[in-house]
Motif scaffolding. Structure first.
Motif, mmCIF file in Angstrom:
data_model
loop_
_atom_site.group_PDB
_atom_site.id
_atom_site.type_symbol
_atom_site.label_atom_id
_atom_site.label_comp_id
_atom_site.label_asym_id
_atom_site.label_seq_id
_atom_site.Cartn_x
_atom_site.Cartn_y
_atom_site.Cartn_z
ATOM 1 N N LYS A 6 -8.254 -0.424 6.413
ATOM 2 C CA LYS A 6 -7.884 -1.566 5.568
ATOM 3 C C LYS A 6 -6.357 -1.615 5.592
ATOM 4 C CE LYS A 6 -7.324 -1.179 1.159
ATOM 5 N NZ LYS A 6 -7.260 -1.140 -0.296
ATOM 6 N N ILE A 7 -5.807 -2.630 6.234
ATOM 7 C CA ILE A 7 -4.363 -2.825 6.279
ATOM 8 C C ILE A 7 -4.038 -3.793 5.149
ATOM 9 C CG2 ILE A 7 -2.394 -3.545 7.682
ATOM 10 C CD1 ILE A 7 -4.000 -1.177 8.876
ATOM 11 N N GLU A 8 -3.149 -3.369 4.258
ATOM 12 C CA GLU A 8 -2.933 -4.167 3.048
ATOM 13 C C GLU A 8 -1.474 -4.517 2.828
ATOM 14 O OE1 GLU A 8 -4.727 -1.494 0.256
ATOM 15 O OE2 GLU A 8 -2.880 -0.404 -0.059
ATOM 16 N N GLU A 9 -1.304 -5.596 2.073
ATOM 17 C CA GLU A 9 0.017 -6.065 1.663
ATOM 18 C C GLU A 9 -0.040 -6.368 0.175
ATOM 19 O OE1 GLU A 9 2.770 -10.020 2.299
ATOM 20 O OE2 GLU A 9 1.327 -9.470 3.851
ATOM 21 N N LYS A 39 -8.207 8.466 3.815
ATOM 22 C CA LYS A 39 -6.771 8.739 3.711
ATOM 23 C C LYS A 39 -6.111 7.443 3.262
ATOM 24 C CE LYS A 39 -7.249 12.664 6.061
ATOM 25 N NZ LYS A 39 -8.171 13.484 5.356
ATOM 26 N N THR A 40 -5.156 7.542 2.356
ATOM 27 C CA THR A 40 -4.447 6.353 1.896
ATOM 28 C C THR A 40 -2.955 6.625 1.918
ATOM 29 O OG1 THR A 40 -4.347 4.667 0.157
ATOM 30 C CG2 THR A 40 -4.523 6.945 -0.581
ATOM 31 N N GLY A 41 -2.191 5.576 2.154
ATOM 32 C CA GLY A 41 -0.743 5.735 2.181
ATOM 33 C C GLY A 41 -0.051 4.403 2.363
ATOM 34 N N MET A 50 -2.139 1.386 4.098
ATOM 35 C CA MET A 50 -3.399 1.452 4.818
ATOM 36 C C MET A 50 -4.344 2.430 4.132
ATOM 37 S SD MET A 50 -4.100 2.310 8.847
ATOM 38 C CE MET A 50 -3.666 4.038 8.826
ATOM 39 N N LEU A 51 -5.609 2.103 4.174
ATOM 40 C CA LEU A 51 -6.684 3.006 3.795
ATOM 41 C C LEU A 51 -7.523 3.212 5.050
ATOM 42 C CD1 LEU A 51 -8.432 4.536 1.699
ATOM 43 C CD2 LEU A 51 -9.645 2.379 1.322
ATOM 44 N N VAL A 72 -9.906 -4.983 -6.537
ATOM 45 C CA VAL A 72 -10.572 -5.491 -7.743
ATOM 46 C C VAL A 72 -9.566 -6.157 -8.679
ATOM 47 C CG1 VAL A 72 -11.790 -4.781 -9.846
ATOM 48 C CG2 VAL A 72 -12.472 -3.845 -7.634
ATOM 49 N N ASN A 73 -8.371 -5.574 -8.772
ATOM 50 C CA ASN A 73 -7.348 -6.088 -9.692
ATOM 51 C C ASN A 73 -6.346 -7.029 -9.019
ATOM 52 O OD1 ASN A 73 -7.907 -4.690 -12.361
ATOM 53 N ND2 ASN A 73 -8.039 -3.012 -10.890
ATOM 54 N N HIS A 74 -6.708 -7.515 -7.838
ATOM 55 C CA HIS A 74 -5.937 -8.557 -7.135
ATOM 56 C C HIS A 74 -4.482 -8.158 -6.896
ATOM 57 C CE1 HIS A 74 -9.492 -10.932 -7.923
ATOM 58 N NE2 HIS A 74 -9.362 -10.644 -9.199
ATOM 59 N N CYS A 75 -4.273 -6.892 -6.526
ATOM 60 C CA CYS A 75 -2.925 -6.381 -6.250
ATOM 61 C C CYS A 75 -2.552 -6.491 -4.778
ATOM 62 C CB CYS A 75 -2.814 -4.927 -6.681
ATOM 63 S SG CYS A 75 -2.966 -4.684 -8.453
ATOM 64 N N VAL A 76 -3.539 -6.601 -3.892
ATOM 65 C CA VAL A 76 -3.272 -6.635 -2.456
ATOM 66 C C VAL A 76 -4.131 -7.691 -1.771
ATOM 67 C CG1 VAL A 76 -2.655 -4.172 -2.320
ATOM 68 C CG2 VAL A 76 -5.012 -4.857 -1.911
ATOM 69 N N LYS A 77 -3.611 -8.151 -0.648
ATOM 70 C CA LYS A 77 -4.456 -8.864 0.310
ATOM 71 C C LYS A 77 -4.613 -7.905 1.475
ATOM 72 C CE LYS A 77 -0.764 -11.529 2.527
ATOM 73 N NZ LYS A 77 -0.318 -12.859 2.918
ATOM 74 N N TYR A 78 -5.705 -8.029 2.209
ATOM 75 C CA TYR A 78 -5.975 -7.032 3.240
ATOM 76 C C TYR A 78 -6.727 -7.640 4.412
ATOM 77 C CZ TYR A 78 -10.790 -7.018 1.646
ATOM 78 O OH TYR A 78 -12.062 -7.403 1.328
#
Length: 88
Positions: A6-9, A39-41, A50-51, A72-78
Motif C-alpha cells: 500500500k503506497i500512501e500519501e 512492515k510499515t514506514g 508504505m505498508l 478509516v480516518n481519511h488521513c491518507v490516499k493510497y
C-alpha cells in the motif's frame, strides 16, 4: 502467500495525522500476530509511506488496507499493488 504494498500519501495536516499513528502501529502489530509479516514506514526526505504485507488474495489485501486506521480516518490516499517477488 502473495505480498502486497500500500503506497500512501497523507491528505490531512500533520497534527491530525499524528492522532492516528499509534492506532496504525497497533494495527500493524496485530497483522503480524495474524501472520501477515507486515512492515510499515515512511520515505526519508519525502512525503508518504508504505505498508508491505502478505495476504491470501487481493480481496483480503483490500480488506486489510480498508481497516487500517489511517484509511478509516481519511488521513491518507493510497494505491494497492500486488508485489511479485522475483528473488528471495
Amino acid at each position: 502467500m502473495p505480498w502486497f504494498a500500500k503506497i500512501e500519501e497523507g491528505i490531512v495536516e500533520k497534527p491530525i495525522f499524528d492522532q492516528y499513528v499509534e492506532a496504525h502501529k497497533a494495527y500493524v502489530r496485530d497483522l503480524n500476530a495474524k501472520g501477515h509479516q507486515a512492515k510499515t514506514g515512511y520515505w526519508a526526505g519525502a512525503a508518504g509511506g508504505m505498508l508491505l504485507f502478505q495476504a491470501a488474495s487481493i480481496e483480503e489485501a483490500r480488506a486489510i488496507v480498508e481497516a487500517d486506521p489511517l484509511v478509516v480516518n481519511h488521513c491518507v490516499k493510497y494505491v494497492l499493488y500486488e508485489w511479485r517477488v522475483v528473488v528471495e
